[in-house]
Design a protein around this motif. Structure first.
Motif, PDB file in Angstrom:
ATOM      1  N   SER B   7     -21.493 -27.150  41.344  1.00 22.16           N
ATOM      2  CA  SER B   7     -21.815 -27.557  42.706  1.00 22.16           C
ATOM      3  C   SER B   7     -20.664 -28.444  43.151  1.00 22.16           C
ATOM      4  CB  SER B   7     -23.146 -28.319  42.776  1.00 22.16           C
ATOM      5  OG  SER B   7     -22.989 -29.657  42.361  1.00 22.16           O
ATOM      6  N   MET B   8     -20.404 -28.452  44.445  1.00 24.28           N
ATOM      7  CA  MET B   8     -19.356 -29.310  44.992  1.00 24.28           C
ATOM      8  C   MET B   8     -19.931 -30.047  46.191  1.00 24.28           C
ATOM      9  SD  MET B   8     -16.308 -29.467  43.679  1.00 24.28           S
ATOM     10  CE  MET B   8     -15.621 -28.664  42.234  1.00 24.28           C
ATOM     11  N   TYR B  54     -22.247 -23.938  44.709  1.00 25.97           N
ATOM     12  CA  TYR B  54     -23.281 -24.410  45.643  1.00 25.97           C
ATOM     13  C   TYR B  54     -22.843 -25.737  46.241  1.00 25.97           C
ATOM     14  CZ  TYR B  54     -26.083 -21.045  42.994  1.00 25.97           C
ATOM     15  OH  TYR B  54     -26.549 -19.922  42.383  1.00 25.97           O
ATOM     16  N   ASP B  55     -23.455 -26.080  47.371  1.00 29.21           N
ATOM     17  CA  ASP B  55     -23.158 -27.359  48.025  1.00 29.21           C
ATOM     18  C   ASP B  55     -24.212 -28.378  47.605  1.00 29.21           C
ATOM     19  OD1 ASP B  55     -22.591 -29.478  49.685  1.00 29.21           O
ATOM     20  OD2 ASP B  55     -23.465 -28.546  51.469  1.00 29.21           O
ATOM     21  N   ASP B  56     -23.787 -29.474  46.963  1.00 28.04           N
ATOM     22  CA  ASP B  56     -24.767 -30.480  46.534  1.00 28.04           C
ATOM     23  C   ASP B  56     -24.947 -31.605  47.555  1.00 28.04           C
ATOM     24  OD1 ASP B  56     -22.675 -32.398  46.091  1.00 28.04           O
ATOM     25  OD2 ASP B  56     -22.256 -31.410  44.194  1.00 28.04           O
ATOM     26  N   ILE B  80     -18.315 -26.358  35.683  1.00 28.84           N
ATOM     27  CA  ILE B  80     -17.326 -27.323  36.144  1.00 28.84           C
ATOM     28  C   ILE B  80     -18.098 -28.375  36.942  1.00 28.84           C
ATOM     29  CG2 ILE B  80     -15.423 -27.615  37.792  1.00 28.84           C
ATOM     30  CD1 ILE B  80     -14.181 -25.112  36.544  1.00 28.84           C
ATOM     31  N   ALA B  81     -17.746 -29.638  36.732  1.00 28.11           N
ATOM     32  CA  ALA B  81     -18.512 -30.721  37.340  1.00 28.11           C
ATOM     33  C   ALA B  81     -18.213 -30.810  38.831  1.00 28.11           C
ATOM     34  CB  ALA B  81     -18.167 -32.045  36.661  1.00 28.11           C
ATOM     35  N   PRO B  82     -19.125 -31.430  39.601  1.00 25.17           N
ATOM     36  CA  PRO B  82     -18.809 -31.694  41.007  1.00 25.17           C
ATOM     37  C   PRO B  82     -17.727 -32.778  41.091  1.00 25.17           C
ATOM     38  CG  PRO B  82     -21.082 -32.330  40.478  1.00 25.17           C
ATOM     39  CD  PRO B  82     -20.414 -32.003  39.200  1.00 25.17           C
TER      40      PRO B  82
END
Lengths: 320, 387
Positions: B7-8, B54-56, B80-82
């Motif tokens: 998520s980003m 996804y959008d966090d 992969i981490a945000p």
């Protein structure tokens, strides 16, 4: 909930509630994304606890998130310091927020209408600044929980229990003399006072229950995400979301906030998963559309449909 | 198909750097797929990569539910981490519980690696390292008197962590070299710091270390100039690394220092064979060509995170997170972004920060000397002499 046109309604509602509870209780057996259910339940508690105060008394509390953040911090401090089990932490968080509600009610509940709403915004900002600069609670850095607290099943069932407790409390409040008194305050506070209703007492009582459950929801959320810091704990969009969910579902009704939370969170999640670059725009359009089509929320709309079909309306529907 | 989930923060507080990070990763994925994918020896073939994003909304509770979606519904191979530490901290327990590798490119807080996670690996230098090269460079000046240092920094987790680590480093590594004469945090939303800066000026501080984010960094420099205070050096977090810093401040920006994870003029290829077949300059050119803007270091570290994953998959020949995580323990190589090597906890220990300084309107890398494009200009010229 009296419903003359639908004699089996009460039985039907008890059956539906029991079925929903059974489905949720067995969810870990067939549904792997428990955190989705967890946060839907978390939002149900946030929206219903907002509704307990605002829906019943008519006082709009923009600072609802303060109870959530306070509960989150109390839970995080107890868990991170290994001072209490998470269950005790959640309970203590609820009590702390209830106590905070009592404390806040003394100065703020003397205010009426819009003045209360403005004061509640101020409380939110003040709490944020205090926590952001208070070394004992980690100031701006916040608190992180050790990894031993990652317990998805225990988190889920505790969340479910708190949600059930919150809805049961709301039901009892709405169907008791206390609830009737609160609704009298919502409709005409001065008249209510003149017939001997202690308005300050009932408003304070509603705010305490509101704080109790929002505080527990806050501690549960922190147990789940394992980090708390002032911007996420006292984020005003949490209050605004709880308000939107309550309004969307139908303010002042028991089922309204539940419906609103399920629909808004689930639709939001669905859009995020499928349209991550435009989901908020689409969600915004949907909310505007729903508000235009159902100005009294989904519960109000359901009543209208029932009336059109020749049945009776709700006794306690709509409002505010 | 190798699926990589994340998520980003594409909306909310961290949206700008979240988008930069995602752009960096998408450029990497595009380059990998254009070259035929990643060779996985246990499967005897190359596989393309697919990013699931996804959008966090910069919200830790969304991170918690989205990473569970990625792990249990999307069945991704790797995570992969945000961008940003609080969001990375919310993703870490889920990755760890499901034994899926989580690579952090934008979560700098050391706290991420102090919780005994087995599957969380950092590609960037942790927060505790940010001011270290600046301090080393100041020690290297070999001044006969101890330097008077004023610490003045934003009241946010990242800046607090950086500056506490800097103070510890000065006191334990170089006793007698530095006097900390002022140590205070500030609210980053303030629009004026002249009161505190006047106090700092009265302490006769030679050097100001601090800053926080962009706007406050610019305000500090404007205020320093307006009160006519002439510290010999000012090193600020974040703000001076941005090209807008000079555009906004003009000559006031000159002589200002900043620590940086990566610069477009950095060239590490000279002192080690590096991985990924792309130089800093090529990365910057490709990035600008695709997204129509200059990459910052958030974009570079995201691209480099893709390269780290790629190399560990190739070297281990596996798509199993446990195997690839094990492989990362023994990796030791350079990309255009710099050195990669981790401690057993997963924290990055190979990569080092560089120091940049604005000199006559150009952002020069001045430390370490092996990659420097210019010499450290010290002390800063008096305000009166600047045009």
């Amino acid at each position: 909930m009296l419903n003359r046109a639908w004699p089996g309604g009460r039985l039907y509602k008890i059956g539906a509630s029991a079925l929903a509870l059974a489905l949720l209780a067995t969810a870990p057996l067939y549904f792997s994304r428990l955190s989705l259910l967890f946060f839907i339940l978390n939002w149900i508690v946030l929206a219903e606890s907002f509704n307990i105060f605002t829906g019943l008394t008519g006082y709009v509390n923009f600072g609802h998130v303060v109870f959530y953040g306070m509960g989150g911090y109390v839970g995080a401090l107890l868990m991170a310091g290994a001072l209490a089990s998470p269950y005790v932490g959640v309970l203590a968080a609820g009590l702390a927020s209830a106590l905070l509600a009592l404390g806040l009610s003394l100065p703020t509940l003397r205010l009426r209408g819009a003045y209360f709403a403005i004061a509640s915004l101020g409380v939110n900002e003040a709490t944020f600044v205090i926590f952001d600069n208070w070394p004992a609670v980690g100031s701006a850095t916040g608190i992180t929980l050790p990894v031993v607290y990652y317990q998805p099943l225990a988190q889920y069932y505790t969340m479910l229990a708190v949600a059930a407790g919150c809805l049961a409390t709301a039901y009892v409040l709405m169907h008791s003399r206390i609830g009737t008194a609160m609704q009298a305050i919502r409709q005409q506070e001065d008249t209510a006072r003149s017939v001997g209703i202690n308005a300050t007492y009932y408003k304070t009582l509603a705010l305490i229950f509101s704080g109790l459950f929002a505080g527990m929801a806050g501690a549960l959320a922190i147990w789940q995400v394992s980090i708390i810091d002032p911007p996420s704990a006292f984020d005003i969009t949490i209050s605004l979301n709880a308000i939107s969910m309550t309004m969307l579902g139908g303010i002042g009704t028991l089922a309204g906030p539940v419906l609103g939370a399920v629909v808004l969170y689930e639709v939001g999640d669905f859009l995020d998963l499928n349209y991550p670059y435009a989901h908020l725009v689409v969600l915004g359009v949907i909310i505007i559309g729903v508000v235009l089509a159902m100005p009294r929320g989904m519960m109000g709309y359901a009543d209208r449909v029932r009336l059109l079909l020749g049945g009776g309306g709700r006794k306690d529907g709509g409002g505010a | 198909m190798i699926t990589i989930g994340m998520s980003m923060p594409l909306t909310g507080t961290f949206a700008e750097d979240g988008q930069m990070s995602l752009d960096g990763l998408q450029l990497w994925a595009q380059n990998v797929n254009a070259s035929g994918g990643i060779y996985v020896s246990s499967l005897h073939r190359s596989l393309p990569v697919k990013l699931i994003v996804y959008d966090d909304q910069s919200n830790p509770t969304r991170v918690a539910t989205l990473y569970q979606q990625l792990v249990t519904q999307d069945n991704v191979n790797f995570l992969i981490a945000p961008y940003a530490s609080p969001l990375t901290l919310a993703a870490a327990p889920i990755a760890d519980a499901h034994h899926i590798l989580l690579l952090s490119h934008g979560g700098a807080s050391d706290a991420i690696w102090q919780k005994n996670y087995s599957y969380v690996v950092g590609v960037l230098s942790p927060a505790s390292q940010y001011m270290i090269p600046v301090i080393n460079m100041l020690v290297n000046l070999n001044s006969s008197q101890p330097l008077n240092v004023a610490m003045f920094y934003g009241n946010d987790p990242f800046s607090i962590f950086v500056m506490n680590a800097a103070a510890r480093y000065m006191q334990t590594q170089f006793p007698g070299k530095f006097n900390i004469v002022f140590n205070q945090s500030y609210q980053e939303t303030a629009t004026d710091y002249t009161a505190q800066l006047t106090q700092i000026a009265a302490t006769n501080a030679d050097v100001i270390l601090g800053g926080g984010h962009f706007t406050d960094g610019e305000t500090i420099m404007k205020n320093i100039q307006s009160i006519g205070y002439n510290p010999k050096a000012v090193a600020l977090l974040v703000a001076p690394d941005d090209v807008h810093f000079y555009q906004d401040l003009g000559t006031v920006a000159n002589f200002v220092l900043a620590p940086s994870q990566w610069e477009a003029n950095l060239n590490y290829a000279g002192f080690s064979p590096y991985f990924g077949n792309i130089t800093s300059q090529q990365f910057a050119t490709q990035f600008t060509g695709r997204f129509n803007m200059q990459p910052n270091y958030e974009a570079a570290e995201a691209y480099a995170t893709g390269l780290v994953l790629e190399k560990a998959i190739i070297d281990s020949g596996s798509l199993n997170s446990t195997v690839v995580r094990q492989q990362l323990n023994s990796e030791n190589f350079y990309t255009f972004y710099g050195h990669f090597q981790i401690a057993p906890s997963g924290i990055q220990i190979g990569h080092t920060m560089v120091v940049v300084q604005w000199q006559n309107g150009a952002k020069q890398t001045i430390w370490p000397t092996s990659v420097a494009t210019a010499q450290f200009e010290y002390p800063a010229a008096p305000w009166a002499g600047r045009t």
